[in-house]
Design a protein around this motif. Structure first.
Motif, PDB file in Angstrom:
ATOM      1  N   LYS A  22      -6.164  -4.499  -6.936  1.00  0.00           N
ATOM      2  CA  LYS A  22      -5.565  -3.775  -5.811  1.00  0.00           C
ATOM      3  C   LYS A  22      -4.379  -4.541  -5.227  1.00  0.00           C
ATOM      4  O   LYS A  22      -3.356  -3.941  -4.904  1.00  0.00           O
ATOM      5  N   THR A  23      -4.510  -5.878  -5.140  1.00  0.00           N
ATOM      6  CA  THR A  23      -3.392  -6.666  -4.591  1.00  0.00           C
ATOM      7  C   THR A  23      -2.195  -6.667  -5.542  1.00  0.00           C
ATOM      8  O   THR A  23      -1.074  -6.895  -5.114  1.00  0.00           O
ATOM      9  N   ARG A  24      -2.451  -6.383  -6.798  1.00  0.00           N
ATOM     10  CA  ARG A  24      -1.357  -6.307  -7.778  1.00  0.00           C
ATOM     11  C   ARG A  24      -0.748  -4.908  -7.848  1.00  0.00           C
ATOM     12  O   ARG A  24       0.142  -4.666  -8.650  1.00  0.00           O
ATOM     13  N   GLY A  25      -1.267  -3.984  -7.046  1.00  0.00           N
ATOM     14  CA  GLY A  25      -0.666  -2.663  -6.956  1.00  0.00           C
ATOM     15  C   GLY A  25      -1.401  -1.548  -7.669  1.00  0.00           C
ATOM     16  O   GLY A  25      -0.888  -0.428  -7.749  1.00  0.00           O
ATOM     17  N   MET A  26      -2.598  -1.805  -8.168  1.00  0.00           N
ATOM     18  CA  MET A  26      -3.342  -0.751  -8.842  1.00  0.00           C
ATOM     19  C   MET A  26      -4.103   0.074  -7.810  1.00  0.00           C
ATOM     20  O   MET A  26      -4.723  -0.477  -6.906  1.00  0.00           O
ATOM     21  N   GLU A  27      -4.037   1.392  -7.973  1.00  0.00           N
ATOM     22  CA  GLU A  27      -4.787   2.285  -7.097  1.00  0.00           C
ATOM     23  C   GLU A  27      -6.215   2.424  -7.641  1.00  0.00           C
ATOM     24  O   GLU A  27      -6.401   2.744  -8.804  1.00  0.00           O
ATOM     25  N   ILE A  28      -7.180   2.167  -6.774  1.00  0.00           N
ATOM     26  CA  ILE A  28      -8.589   2.285  -7.161  1.00  0.00           C
ATOM     27  C   ILE A  28      -9.268   3.117  -6.079  1.00  0.00           C
ATOM     28  O   ILE A  28      -9.477   2.646  -4.962  1.00  0.00           O
ATOM     29  N   THR A  29      -9.596   4.351  -6.417  1.00  0.00           N
ATOM     30  CA  THR A  29     -10.197   5.254  -5.436  1.00  0.00           C
ATOM     31  C   THR A  29     -11.709   5.062  -5.335  1.00  0.00           C
ATOM     32  O   THR A  29     -12.274   5.182  -4.264  1.00  0.00           O
ATOM     33  N   ASP A  30     -12.351   4.766  -6.460  1.00  0.00           N
ATOM     34  CA  ASP A  30     -13.804   4.573  -6.455  1.00  0.00           C
ATOM     35  C   ASP A  30     -14.094   3.135  -6.888  1.00  0.00           C
ATOM     36  O   ASP A  30     -14.219   2.837  -8.085  1.00  0.00           O
ATOM     37  N   ALA A  48      -6.182  -5.144 -21.903  1.00  0.00           N
ATOM     38  CA  ALA A  48      -5.267  -4.693 -22.959  1.00  0.00           C
ATOM     39  C   ALA A  48      -4.704  -3.305 -22.635  1.00  0.00           C
ATOM     40  O   ALA A  48      -3.574  -2.985 -23.005  1.00  0.00           O
ATOM     41  N   TYR A  49      -5.483  -2.505 -21.933  1.00  0.00           N
ATOM     42  CA  TYR A  49      -5.051  -1.164 -21.549  1.00  0.00           C
ATOM     43  C   TYR A  49      -4.261  -1.190 -20.239  1.00  0.00           C
ATOM     44  O   TYR A  49      -3.571  -0.237 -19.910  1.00  0.00           O
ATOM     45  N   MET A  50      -4.346  -2.291 -19.519  1.00  0.00           N
ATOM     46  CA  MET A  50      -3.569  -2.464 -18.293  1.00  0.00           C
ATOM     47  C   MET A  50      -2.160  -2.963 -18.598  1.00  0.00           C
ATOM     48  O   MET A  50      -1.225  -2.677 -17.851  1.00  0.00           O
ATOM     49  N   TYR A  51      -2.020  -3.687 -19.689  1.00  0.00           N
ATOM     50  CA  TYR A  51      -0.744  -4.353 -20.006  1.00  0.00           C
ATOM     51  C   TYR A  51       0.456  -3.399 -20.010  1.00  0.00           C
ATOM     52  O   TYR A  51       1.483  -3.718 -19.412  1.00  0.00           O
ATOM     53  N   PRO A  52       0.371  -2.224 -20.668  1.00  0.00           N
ATOM     54  CA  PRO A  52       1.543  -1.338 -20.657  1.00  0.00           C
ATOM     55  C   PRO A  52       1.867  -0.790 -19.269  1.00  0.00           C
ATOM     56  O   PRO A  52       2.959  -0.274 -19.054  1.00  0.00           O
ATOM     57  N   LEU A  53       0.946  -0.922 -18.336  1.00  0.00           N
ATOM     58  CA  LEU A  53       1.152  -0.404 -16.991  1.00  0.00           C
ATOM     59  C   LEU A  53       1.731  -1.450 -16.039  1.00  0.00           C
ATOM     60  O   LEU A  53       1.945  -1.174 -14.863  1.00  0.00           O
ATOM     61  N   LEU A  62       2.283  -7.498 -11.809  1.00  0.00           N
ATOM     62  CA  LEU A  62       2.296  -6.438 -10.813  1.00  0.00           C
ATOM     63  C   LEU A  62       2.370  -5.106 -11.542  1.00  0.00           C
ATOM     64  O   LEU A  62       3.102  -4.970 -12.525  1.00  0.00           O
ATOM     65  N   PHE A  63       1.633  -4.129 -11.052  1.00  0.00           N
ATOM     66  CA  PHE A  63       1.578  -2.834 -11.725  1.00  0.00           C
ATOM     67  C   PHE A  63       2.712  -1.915 -11.281  1.00  0.00           C
ATOM     68  O   PHE A  63       3.198  -2.013 -10.144  1.00  0.00           O
ATOM     69  N   LYS A  64       3.116  -1.033 -12.184  1.00  0.00           N
ATOM     70  CA  LYS A  64       4.111  -0.012 -11.867  1.00  0.00           C
ATOM     71  C   LYS A  64       3.549   0.905 -10.792  1.00  0.00           C
ATOM     72  O   LYS A  64       2.328   1.069 -10.691  1.00  0.00           O
ATOM     73  N   ARG A  65       4.438   1.519 -10.042  1.00  0.00           N
ATOM     74  CA  ARG A  65       4.003   2.455  -9.001  1.00  0.00           C
ATOM     75  C   ARG A  65       3.230   3.609  -9.648  1.00  0.00           C
ATOM     76  O   ARG A  65       3.609   4.099 -10.695  1.00  0.00           O
ATOM     77  N   GLY A  66       2.134   3.994  -9.025  1.00  0.00           N
ATOM     78  CA  GLY A  66       1.333   5.097  -9.536  1.00  0.00           C
ATOM     79  C   GLY A  66       0.267   4.691 -10.535  1.00  0.00           C
ATOM     80  O   GLY A  66      -0.477   5.537 -11.029  1.00  0.00           O
ATOM     81  N   THR A  67       0.183   3.405 -10.839  1.00  0.00           N
ATOM     82  CA  THR A  67      -0.847   2.936 -11.766  1.00  0.00           C
ATOM     83  C   THR A  67      -2.206   3.000 -11.083  1.00  0.00           C
ATOM     84  O   THR A  67      -2.373   2.518  -9.972  1.00  0.00           O
ATOM     85  N   SER A  68      -3.140   3.610 -11.761  1.00  0.00           N
ATOM     86  CA  SER A  68      -4.490   3.716 -11.200  1.00  0.00           C
ATOM     87  C   SER A  68      -5.517   3.246 -12.222  1.00  0.00           C
ATOM     88  O   SER A  68      -5.249   3.218 -13.429  1.00  0.00           O
TER      89      SER A  68
END
Length: 129
Positions: A22-30, A48-53, A62-68
């Motif tokens: 979350k501090t890196r910018g990932m949206e986590i709703t649940d 590995a699935y987070m890397y392209p984001l 840091l994650f791209k905007r809108g990454t969840s």
């Protein structure tokens, strides 16, 4: 021989990992569901699935905007389904090749158990080992 690089990362609980993401910018709703996946699939497998984001430069982590987290899981599930489909098709090819080899050897030797006879191979002593 290369010098060993010490591993300095410490253990983080699934709850801590959710907060880090979350501090890196990932949206986590649940958060509970994210913790469940992190504890049952593992952070490093999912990373590995987070890397392209990740935004560029990726070293900032840091994650791209809108990454969840749901996008990460969507990529993970897609990869899993693709892997299962591919292995299903690869198995068909493997079985067909094995069948062709057995049929060819049987036709040439007249013995359906030709693969157990060392004399049918170029190096019988290696076969016996």
């Amino acid at each position: 021989m290369a010098a060993r690089v010490p591993f300095i990362k410490t253990y983080s609980t699934p709850q801590e990992l959710v907060q880090i993401l979350k501090t890196r910018g990932m949206e986590i709703t649940d958060e509970e569901k994210a913790q469940h996946y992190l504890s049952h699939i593992g952070y490093y497998r999912l990373s590995a699935y987070m890397y392209p984001l990740l935004s560029i430069p990726k070293e900032q982590r840091l994650f791209k905007r809108g990454t969840s987290f749901s996008k990460v899981m969507m990529l993970y599930r897609f990869d899993k389904k693709l892997r299962l489909l591919l292995f299903n098709e690869i198995e068909k090819i493997e079985v067909a090749v094995r069948c062709a080899i057995v049929n060819f050897g049987t036709e040439m030797t007249g013995n359906p158990f030709w693969m157990t006879d060392a004399n049918n191979f170029s190096n019988p002593s290696k076969f016996n080992r």
